[in-house]
Design a protein around this motif. Structure first.
Motif, PDB file in Angstrom:
ATOM      1  N   THR A 117       7.650  17.883 -17.289  1.00  0.00           N
ATOM      2  CA  THR A 117       9.043  17.593 -16.926  1.00  0.00           C
ATOM      3  C   THR A 117       9.995  18.190 -17.961  1.00  0.00           C
ATOM      4  OG1 THR A 117       8.942  15.395 -17.942  1.00  0.00           O
ATOM      5  CG2 THR A 117       8.523  15.528 -15.574  1.00  0.00           C
ATOM      6  N   GLN A 118       9.612  18.177 -19.228  1.00  0.00           N
ATOM      7  CA  GLN A 118      10.436  18.809 -20.258  1.00  0.00           C
ATOM      8  C   GLN A 118      10.520  20.312 -20.013  1.00  0.00           C
ATOM      9  OE1 GLN A 118       8.872  18.492 -24.217  1.00  0.00           O
ATOM     10  NE2 GLN A 118      10.628  19.498 -25.153  1.00  0.00           N
ATOM     11  N   ILE A 141      -0.056  14.282  -7.603  1.00  0.00           N
ATOM     12  CA  ILE A 141       0.937  15.129  -6.934  1.00  0.00           C
ATOM     13  C   ILE A 141       0.639  15.215  -5.444  1.00  0.00           C
ATOM     14  CG2 ILE A 141       1.759  17.513  -6.699  1.00  0.00           C
ATOM     15  CD1 ILE A 141       1.530  17.678  -9.813  1.00  0.00           C
ATOM     16  N   ARG A 142      -0.619  15.425  -5.100  1.00  0.00           N
ATOM     17  CA  ARG A 142      -0.984  15.503  -3.670  1.00  0.00           C
ATOM     18  C   ARG A 142      -0.695  14.192  -2.950  1.00  0.00           C
ATOM     19  NH1 ARG A 142      -5.463  18.003  -5.788  1.00  0.00           N
ATOM     20  NH2 ARG A 142      -6.755  16.176  -5.451  1.00  0.00           N
ATOM     21  N   GLU A 143      -0.995  13.066  -3.616  1.00  0.00           N
ATOM     22  CA  GLU A 143      -0.833  11.764  -2.976  1.00  0.00           C
ATOM     23  C   GLU A 143       0.620  11.302  -2.909  1.00  0.00           C
ATOM     24  OE1 GLU A 143      -3.425   9.267  -5.271  1.00  0.00           O
ATOM     25  OE2 GLU A 143      -5.245  10.159  -4.402  1.00  0.00           O
ATOM     26  N   ALA A 144       1.411  11.617  -3.934  1.00  0.00           N
ATOM     27  CA  ALA A 144       2.770  11.066  -4.004  1.00  0.00           C
ATOM     28  C   ALA A 144       3.862  12.128  -3.990  1.00  0.00           C
ATOM     29  CB  ALA A 144       2.910  10.209  -5.265  1.00  0.00           C
ATOM     30  N   GLY A 145       3.497  13.384  -4.050  1.00  0.00           N
ATOM     31  CA  GLY A 145       4.486  14.451  -4.171  1.00  0.00           C
ATOM     32  C   GLY A 145       5.521  14.471  -3.069  1.00  0.00           C
ATOM     33  N   ASP A 146       5.089  14.365  -1.819  1.00  0.00           N
ATOM     34  CA  ASP A 146       6.049  14.384  -0.709  1.00  0.00           C
ATOM     35  C   ASP A 146       7.034  13.223  -0.809  1.00  0.00           C
ATOM     36  OD1 ASP A 146       5.530  16.704   0.748  1.00  0.00           O
ATOM     37  OD2 ASP A 146       3.902  15.753   1.884  1.00  0.00           O
ATOM     38  N   ARG A 147       6.515  12.044  -1.099  1.00  0.00           N
ATOM     39  CA  ARG A 147       7.382  10.866  -1.223  1.00  0.00           C
ATOM     40  C   ARG A 147       8.347  11.031  -2.386  1.00  0.00           C
ATOM     41  NH1 ARG A 147       6.798   6.922  -4.650  1.00  0.00           N
ATOM     42  NH2 ARG A 147       4.576   7.246  -4.960  1.00  0.00           N
ATOM     43  N   LEU A 148       7.864  11.535  -3.514  1.00  0.00           N
ATOM     44  CA  LEU A 148       8.719  11.693  -4.691  1.00  0.00           C
ATOM     45  C   LEU A 148       9.787  12.762  -4.463  1.00  0.00           C
ATOM     46  CD1 LEU A 148       5.998  11.404  -7.470  1.00  0.00           C
ATOM     47  CD2 LEU A 148       7.726   9.701  -6.847  1.00  0.00           C
ATOM     48  N   SER A 207      13.350  13.809 -13.971  1.00  0.00           N
ATOM     49  CA  SER A 207      12.884  12.603 -14.686  1.00  0.00           C
ATOM     50  C   SER A 207      12.305  11.582 -13.714  1.00  0.00           C
ATOM     51  CB  SER A 207      14.038  11.973 -15.468  1.00  0.00           C
ATOM     52  OG  SER A 207      14.478  12.848 -16.457  1.00  0.00           O
ATOM     53  N   GLN A 208      12.995  11.395 -12.599  1.00  0.00           N
ATOM     54  CA  GLN A 208      12.543  10.459 -11.568  1.00  0.00           C
ATOM     55  C   GLN A 208      11.178  10.890 -11.026  1.00  0.00           C
ATOM     56  OE1 GLN A 208      15.572   9.623  -8.551  1.00  0.00           O
ATOM     57  NE2 GLN A 208      14.013   9.852  -6.983  1.00  0.00           N
ATOM     58  N   PHE A 209      11.006  12.182 -10.790  1.00  0.00           N
ATOM     59  CA  PHE A 209       9.734  12.702 -10.282  1.00  0.00           C
ATOM     60  C   PHE A 209       8.615  12.452 -11.305  1.00  0.00           C
ATOM     61  CE2 PHE A 209       6.550  15.850  -9.240  1.00  0.00           C
ATOM     62  CZ  PHE A 209       6.511  15.799  -7.860  1.00  0.00           C
ATOM     63  N   GLY A 210       8.884  12.766 -12.578  1.00  0.00           N
ATOM     64  CA  GLY A 210       7.876  12.554 -13.623  1.00  0.00           C
ATOM     65  C   GLY A 210       7.493  11.088 -13.753  1.00  0.00           C
ATOM     66  N   HIS A 211       8.483  10.204 -13.695  1.00  0.00           N
ATOM     67  CA  HIS A 211       8.206   8.768 -13.769  1.00  0.00           C
ATOM     68  C   HIS A 211       7.351   8.329 -12.578  1.00  0.00           C
ATOM     69  CE1 HIS A 211       8.751   4.553 -14.641  1.00  0.00           C
ATOM     70  NE2 HIS A 211       9.151   4.366 -13.396  1.00  0.00           N
ATOM     71  N   GLY A 212       7.688   8.829 -11.387  1.00  0.00           N
ATOM     72  CA  GLY A 212       6.904   8.486 -10.204  1.00  0.00           C
ATOM     73  C   GLY A 212       5.465   8.952 -10.295  1.00  0.00           C
ATOM     74  N   LEU A 213       5.261  10.149 -10.850  1.00  0.00           N
ATOM     75  CA  LEU A 213       3.883  10.635 -11.032  1.00  0.00           C
ATOM     76  C   LEU A 213       3.123   9.760 -12.009  1.00  0.00           C
ATOM     77  CD1 LEU A 213       3.983  14.533 -11.246  1.00  0.00           C
ATOM     78  CD2 LEU A 213       3.032  13.109  -9.441  1.00  0.00           C
ATOM     79  N   THR A 214       3.787   9.398 -13.094  1.00  0.00           N
ATOM     80  CA  THR A 214       3.138   8.549 -14.088  1.00  0.00           C
ATOM     81  C   THR A 214       2.763   7.204 -13.470  1.00  0.00           C
ATOM     82  OG1 THR A 214       4.403   9.632 -15.828  1.00  0.00           O
ATOM     83  CG2 THR A 214       3.377   7.537 -16.381  1.00  0.00           C
ATOM     84  N   MET A 215       3.653   6.637 -12.663  1.00  0.00           N
ATOM     85  CA  MET A 215       3.345   5.370 -11.996  1.00  0.00           C
ATOM     86  C   MET A 215       2.185   5.535 -11.011  1.00  0.00           C
ATOM     87  SD  MET A 215       5.227   3.347 -13.563  1.00  0.00           S
ATOM     88  CE  MET A 215       4.821   1.883 -12.650  1.00  0.00           C
ATOM     89  N   GLN A 216       2.111   6.668 -10.346  1.00  0.00           N
ATOM     90  CA  GLN A 216       1.011   6.943  -9.418  1.00  0.00           C
ATOM     91  C   GLN A 216      -0.314   6.954 -10.172  1.00  0.00           C
ATOM     92  OE1 GLN A 216       1.327   7.263  -6.104  1.00  0.00           O
ATOM     93  NE2 GLN A 216      -0.815   7.722  -5.714  1.00  0.00           N
ATOM     94  N   LEU A 217      -0.302   7.424 -11.412  1.00  0.00           N
ATOM     95  CA  LEU A 217      -1.528   7.498 -12.208  1.00  0.00           C
ATOM     96  C   LEU A 217      -2.026   6.129 -12.645  1.00  0.00           C
ATOM     97  CD1 LEU A 217      -0.858  10.607 -14.413  1.00  0.00           C
ATOM     98  CD2 LEU A 217      -2.659  10.345 -12.709  1.00  0.00           C
ATOM     99  N   THR A 218      -1.173   5.119 -12.622  1.00  0.00           N
ATOM    100  CA  THR A 218      -1.630   3.794 -13.035  1.00  0.00           C
ATOM    101  C   THR A 218      -2.711   3.269 -12.097  1.00  0.00           C
ATOM    102  OG1 THR A 218       0.143   2.683 -11.818  1.00  0.00           O
ATOM    103  CG2 THR A 218       0.543   3.186 -14.154  1.00  0.00           C
TER     104      THR A 218
END
Length: 175
Positions: free
Chosen positions: A150-151, A37-44, A119-130
């Motif tokens: 997200t649910q 979230i800290r790393e990608a939150g602003d972008r997402l 949904s887009q935000f949750g997907h982006g976070l999941t991708m960040q975790l990869t």
């Protein structure tokens, strides 16, 4: 009023305990999600606003001060859920989502767009975790945790928006 809020919190806890997992993500998983979230939150969040702008007149729906307020509420919620062991049972998290939903309802932000954005935000976070160095089991738990968050956000925001709109159409003090 306080009694009504306490009954609502109790009702939410009772209904959510049957629908959402009652597990506690490990500290490593919560830390990895918080880092994502800290790393990608602003972008997402920027991507979310860009998606909204491409589909609705966001500037016409929500003036800049309201968007700034919304942005602050979203960040407070994100910070809160990454600290809470069970965010689906956390009163402060629920209150923040209610306030976000009321703000979206007040400014008539389309709920389907909010759902797509979540949904887009949750997907982006999941991708960040990869990119994280998590064990496979922690990676799966982190994906499940993000999905649960997200649910939770979708359910609470939808409920808040519709309750706000019902209250607007049928004022609480009306007979």
């Amino acid at each position: 009023m306080r009694d009504l809020e306490e009954r609502e919190v109790r009702r939410i806890r009772e209904t959510l305990s049957a629908r959402l997992p009652r597990w506690q993500p490990s500290p490593q998983v919560r830390q990895a999600v918080a880092r994502a979230i800290r790393e990608a939150g602003d972008r997402l969040l920027h991507d979310f606003y860009a998606m909204l702008r491409s589909r609705v007149d966001l500037d016409g729906l929500m003036p800049h001060p309201a968007r700034r307020h919304l942005h602050g509420l979203v960040w407070r919620w994100l910070a809160r859920v990454t600290r809470a062991e069970q965010p689906w049972l956390d009163t402060a998290s629920s209150d923040l989502l209610r306030r976000i939903g009321e703000l979206c309802g007040h400014h008539r932000v389309p709920m389907d767009m909010v759902s797509v954005g979540i949904s887009q935000f949750g997907h982006g976070l999941t991708m960040q975790l990869t990119d994280a160095t998590l064990k496979r089991t922690d990676m799966l738990a982190a994906g499940h945790y993000i999905g649960s968050l997200t649910q939770l956000a979708q359910e609470r925001l939808t409920r808040a928006v519709f309750r706000w709109r019902e209250g607007e159409a049928f004022p609480r003090n009306a007979v």
